[in-house]
Scaffold this motif. Structure first.
Motif, short mmCIF file in Angstrom:
data_model
loop_
_atom_site.label_atom_id
_atom_site.label_comp_id
_atom_site.label_asym_id
_atom_site.label_seq_id
_atom_site.Cartn_x
_atom_site.Cartn_y
_atom_site.Cartn_z
N ALA A 406 0.51 -1.12 0.05
CA ALA A 406 0.03 -0.08 -0.07
C ALA A 406 1.36 1.58 -0.46
O ALA A 406 0.50 2.46 -0.86
N ALA A 407 1.63 1.14 0.98
CA ALA A 407 3.00 2.48 0.48
C ALA A 407 3.67 2.80 -0.46
O ALA A 407 3.56 3.46 -0.74
N ALA A 408 3.83 1.49 -0.38
CA ALA A 408 5.43 1.43 -2.52
C ALA A 408 3.69 2.38 -3.24
O ALA A 408 3.94 3.17 -3.95
N SER A 409 2.52 1.92 -3.05
CA SER A 409 2.23 2.19 -4.31
C SER A 409 1.45 3.65 -4.58
O SER A 409 1.28 4.74 -5.03
N ALA A 410 1.16 3.96 -2.98
CA ALA A 410 1.00 5.68 -3.00
C ALA A 410 2.28 6.18 -3.13
O ALA A 410 1.98 7.10 -4.13
N VAL A 411 3.47 5.66 -3.63
CA VAL A 411 4.66 6.89 -3.84
C VAL A 411 4.35 6.46 -5.30
O VAL A 411 4.97 8.15 -6.29
N THR A 412 4.25 5.32 -5.88
CA THR A 412 3.79 5.48 -7.55
C THR A 412 2.58 6.40 -7.97
O THR A 412 2.72 6.46 -9.24
N GLY A 413 1.94 5.58 -7.09
CA GLY A 413 0.49 6.31 -7.75
C GLY A 413 0.01 4.55 -8.46
O GLY A 413 -1.26 5.53 -8.75
N TYR A 414 0.50 3.64 -8.59
CA TYR A 414 -0.50 2.75 -8.87
C TYR A 414 0.10 1.67 -7.95
O TYR A 414 1.61 1.56 -7.48
N ILE A 415 -0.16 0.07 -8.48
CA ILE A 415 -0.40 -0.82 -7.56
C ILE A 415 1.49 -1.61 -8.02
O ILE A 415 1.98 -1.61 -9.06
N SER A 416 2.59 -0.95 -6.76
CA SER A 416 3.09 -1.54 -7.06
C SER A 416 4.28 -2.30 -5.59
O SER A 416 3.81 -3.27 -4.62
N ASP A 417 5.36 -2.92 -6.35
CA ASP A 417 6.08 -4.20 -5.25
C ASP A 417 7.78 -2.80 -4.57
O ASP A 417 7.72 -2.24 -5.08
N PRO A 418 7.37 -3.11 -3.95
CA PRO A 418 7.93 -2.58 -2.67
C PRO A 418 9.00 -2.56 -2.43
O PRO A 418 9.80 -1.80 -2.46
N ALA A 419 9.25 -3.96 -2.95
CA ALA A 419 11.20 -3.61 -2.96
C ALA A 419 11.52 -3.34 -4.05
O ALA A 419 12.79 -2.57 -3.81
N LYS A 420 11.60 -2.56 -5.26
CA LYS A 420 10.46 -1.81 -6.31
C LYS A 420 11.25 -0.57 -6.28
O LYS A 420 11.87 0.88 -6.53
N VAL A 421 10.19 0.01 -4.74
CA VAL A 421 10.12 1.11 -4.71
C VAL A 421 11.19 1.76 -3.06
O VAL A 421 11.59 2.41 -3.53
N ARG A 422 11.09 1.00 -2.23
CA ARG A 422 12.65 1.03 -1.17
C ARG A 422 13.46 1.05 -1.65
O ARG A 422 14.52 1.85 -1.23
#
Length: 422
Positions: A406-422
Motif C-alpha cells: 500500500a505504501a509503495a503504491s502511494a509513492v508511485t500512484g499505481y500498484i507496486s512492488d515494495p522491493a522496487k520502491v524502497r
C-alpha cells in the motif's frame, strides 16, 4: 477420536469431555463484544426481552469504533444509546472517544481475550482472537443480546482444515500476504463453517501482528474461526496483559481434518486481491508492468493498523512523497498504537510524505467515513474486504494489500512492488 484446538476449547466451555464436528452444544462465554453499529440492535433485543440485568458486567465489551467520532446524527444517536446502556448496567469494558480503538486491535491490547478464551462478537472479524489461542467467532446482534443476558451461546462444533506453514518469508512478506495467498488458493467459501488451524515451523517467523491479521481474515474464506497454537510468541504478548486465566490447548495427534495444506512461506510474493473478492489474488509479479492507477491508499483497520504495520509503511515512505493525485490515509488502530507511532517519529515520516493521520476508526473500511470513494475511483487498502461498493460508490474499486504494498503504491500512484520502491 482426537480433537482439534477449537473443539477442545468448545468442549471445556460446554462442560463436556469431548465434542465432535457437527455436534450442537451450549457453551459458557468469556467475552461478549459489540460495537456502535451492532450493539444498538442487541440492546433493542435485550430490552424487548424484558431483561433486567447482564450476566457479568466484566465480560461484556462495547467499543465505539465504526462511526466515531460521530459522523452524523444517526451515528450520534447510536452511540448515545450504547452509552446509556453501558452506564445503566455498569459495563466495565466500554470504550468511547478518547479510550476506544478499532475493536479487534483493542481487545487483545487490553488483555480482554487470551489463550483458551471463548468469545463471541457482533462483528464478523471477531475471529481475530484465534491468533492468541482463543476460540472466537462473529455472531448476529440477537446472539449478542442472548449472550449478554445468559453468558451462554449455542454452537455447532466445526470441523477443521489444517494449514502447515513452513519456511522463512522473504523481505516485505507479512501476514497479509499469507492470508491473501491462502484465500486465493481455497476461495471465499473454501473453509465454509470450518476452523482454520495454523501450525508448522514457519510460525516462528510470524509475529503476533501477522497472526492477528491472518486470523482476522479467516472469515473471508468462509471460516467459523481461525486459530493458532500458543507458543513463546503468544506468551510474550499475553503475559502481564491478559486479565483472565490462560489455558493452552493443542490439537491431538489423531485429530481429524477435512483437508491439509502445506504452504512454504519462502516462496510467497507480495500479494494483492483485485476487485471484487478477496479470493481474486495476484502477486505483484503477476501484475507486472501493467499499471493499475489508484486514487487512494488506506493503511489501517482491524487487519493492519498495528504498530508493525505502521512501521512497515513508514519504512517505504521515509524520504519519499505520495504521488500527485493520490490521497494517503493512515489510521492507527488504537490510542496506544497512535502514541507509540508518534513517539517513534512515524508521524513525521507520514506527514512529510503527504499523508494524513486519523484518530482510530473503522470508517473507510466499510465506506462509513474518513475516505469514501467516488464513482470510478480505485483504492489500495490494508483492510479486509473489497466487495462491490465496500468503500463507497458501487463503481469504485478496492484492492487489498499489505502495508508495504500500500505504501509503495502511494509513492508511485499505481500498484507496486515494495522491493522496487524502497
Amino acid at each position: 477420536m482426537g480433537m482439534t484446538m477449537s473443539q477442545k476449547i468448545l468442549a471445556a466451555h460446554a462442560g463436556l469431555e469431548s465434542v465432535k464436528a457437527g455436534q450442537l452444544i451450549e457453551a459458557n462465554l468469556d467475552m461478549v463484544l459489540g460495537n456502535d453499529i451492532t450493539s444498538p440492535v442487541a440492546i433493542n433485543v435485550f430490552n424487548d426481552g424484558k431483561a433486567t440485568s447482564v450476566f457479568d458486567n466484566t465480560k461484556i465489551a462495547m467499543v465505539m469504533d465504526h462511526f466515531t467520532p460521530n459522523k452524523d446524527i444517526k451515528a450520534a444517536e447510536q452511540c448515545a444509546q450504547v452509552r446509556r446502556f453501558a452506564d445503566k448496567y455498569d459495563i466495565k469494558n466500554f470504550f468511547d472517544v478518547g479510550q476506544m480503538g478499532i475493536e479487534h486491535a483493542l481487545l487483545p491490547e487490553k488483555g480482554l481475550v487470551g489463550p483458551g478464551s471463548l468469545c463471541i462478537g457482533a462483528d464478523s472479524h471477531t475471529c481475530t482472537y484465534g491468533a492468541l489461542g482463543a476460540f472466537s467467532t462473529g455472531v448476529g446482534s440477537t446472539d449478542m443480546a442472548a449472550g449478554m443476558i445468559s453468558g451462554k451461546a449455542w454452537f455447532k462444533v466445526p470441523s477443521a482444515i489444517r494449514f502447515v506453514l513452513t519456511g522463512k518469508p522473504a523481505p516485505f512478506i507479512s501476514g497479509k500476504d499469507v492470508i491473501l495467498h491462502i484465500i486465493g488458493m481455497i476461495g471465499v467459501d473454501g473453509a465454509l463453517y470450518k476452523s482454520m488451524e495454523f501450525t508448522g515451523d514457519g510460525l516462528q517467523y510470524l509475529n503476533i501482528d501477522d497472526r492477528l491479521c491472518i486470523a482476522n481474515m479467516a472469515i473471508e474464506a468462509g471460516a467459523k474461526n481461525g486459530i493458532f497454537p500458543v507458543d513463546d510468541i503468544t506468551r510474550e504478548y499475553v503475559n502481564n496483559r491478559f486479565t483472565g486465566k490462560a489455558v493452552e490447548y493443542s490439537a491431538d495427534e489423531d485429530a481429524e481434518y477435512d483437508a491439509e495444506y502445506v504452504i512454504d512461506l519462502s516462496k510467497l510474493s507480495p500479494t494483492v486481491a483485485f476487485p471484487h473478492l478477496p479470493e481474486n489474488a495476484r502477486t505483484v509479479d503477476e501484475i507486472g508492468e501493467t499499471e493499475v492507477r489508484i486514487d487512494q491508499v488506506v493503511i489501517g483497520s482491524c487487519t493492519n493498523g498495528r504498530i508493525s504495520d505502521l512501521r512497515a509503511a513508514a519504512d517505504i515512505l521515509r524520504g519519499k512523497k505520495v504521488a500527485k493525485g493520490v490521497r494517503c490515509i493512515i489510521i492507527p488502530a488504537t490510542q496506544s498504537v497512535y502514541l507509540q507511532a508518534m513517539h517513534e517519529g512515524l508521524f513525521d515520516i507520514f506527514i512529510e510524505a503527504g499523508a494524513v493521520i486519523s484518530t482510530p476508526t473503522c470508517g473507510p473500511c466499510l465506506g462509513g467515513h474518513m475516505g469514501i470513494l467516488a464513482k470510478g475511483e480505485r483504492a489500495v487498502t490494508t483492510t479486509n474486504r473489497n466487495f462491490v461498493g465496500r468503500m463507497g460508490h458501487v463503481e469504485s474499486e478496492v484492492y487489498l494489500a499489505s502495508p508495504a504494498v500500500a505504501a509503495a503504491s502511494a509513492v508511485t500512484g499505481y500498484i507496486s512492488d515494495p522491493a522496487k520502491v524502497r
